[in-house]
Scaffold this active site. Structure first.
Site, PDB file in Angstrom:
ATOM      1  CG  HIS A  43      -4.813 -43.614  -9.537  1.00 51.62           C
ATOM      2  ND1 HIS A  43      -6.115 -44.020  -9.392  1.00 51.62           N
ATOM      3  CD2 HIS A  43      -4.517 -43.736 -10.855  1.00 51.62           C
ATOM      4  CE1 HIS A  43      -6.590 -44.396 -10.575  1.00 51.62           C
ATOM      5  NE2 HIS A  43      -5.634 -44.236 -11.474  1.00 51.62           N
TER       6      HIS A  43
ATOM      7  CG  ASP B  14     -10.488 -44.675  -4.313  1.00 52.71           C
ATOM      8  OD1 ASP B  14     -11.492 -45.308  -4.683  1.00 52.71           O
ATOM      9  OD2 ASP B  14      -9.561 -45.171  -3.649  1.00 52.71           O
TER      10      ASP B  14
END
Length: 71
Positions: A44, A48
């Site tokens: 991450h 996203d």
């Protein structure tokens, strides 16, 4: 159940499970359906959550309707 692990320099990994015939409800009847689990892992810091969810959704749709791959 195995969980995919990201190894550098990867940023994502998809781990398909085995397709199996399983009982599911279809209205008021129990019927057999071939189902498969997909495990995913994303870095991450690079991907996203929205992009990851869209990717998983697209893979799911293509597996459910493989004719879409011919486009």
């Amino acid at each position: 159940v195995l969980s995919p692990i990201i190894n550098w320099p990867e940023v994502a990994i998809l781990g398909p499970g085995r397709a199996r015939l399983r009982p599911v409800m279809d209205g008021d009847k129990v019927v057999g359906r071939t189902l498969m689990n997909l495990s995913t892992a994303f870095d991450h810091r690079v991907i996203d959550g929205q992009e990851a969810a869209e990717f998983v959704s697209k893979i799911k749709a293509l597996l459910e309707e493989p004719e879409g791959l011919a486009r």
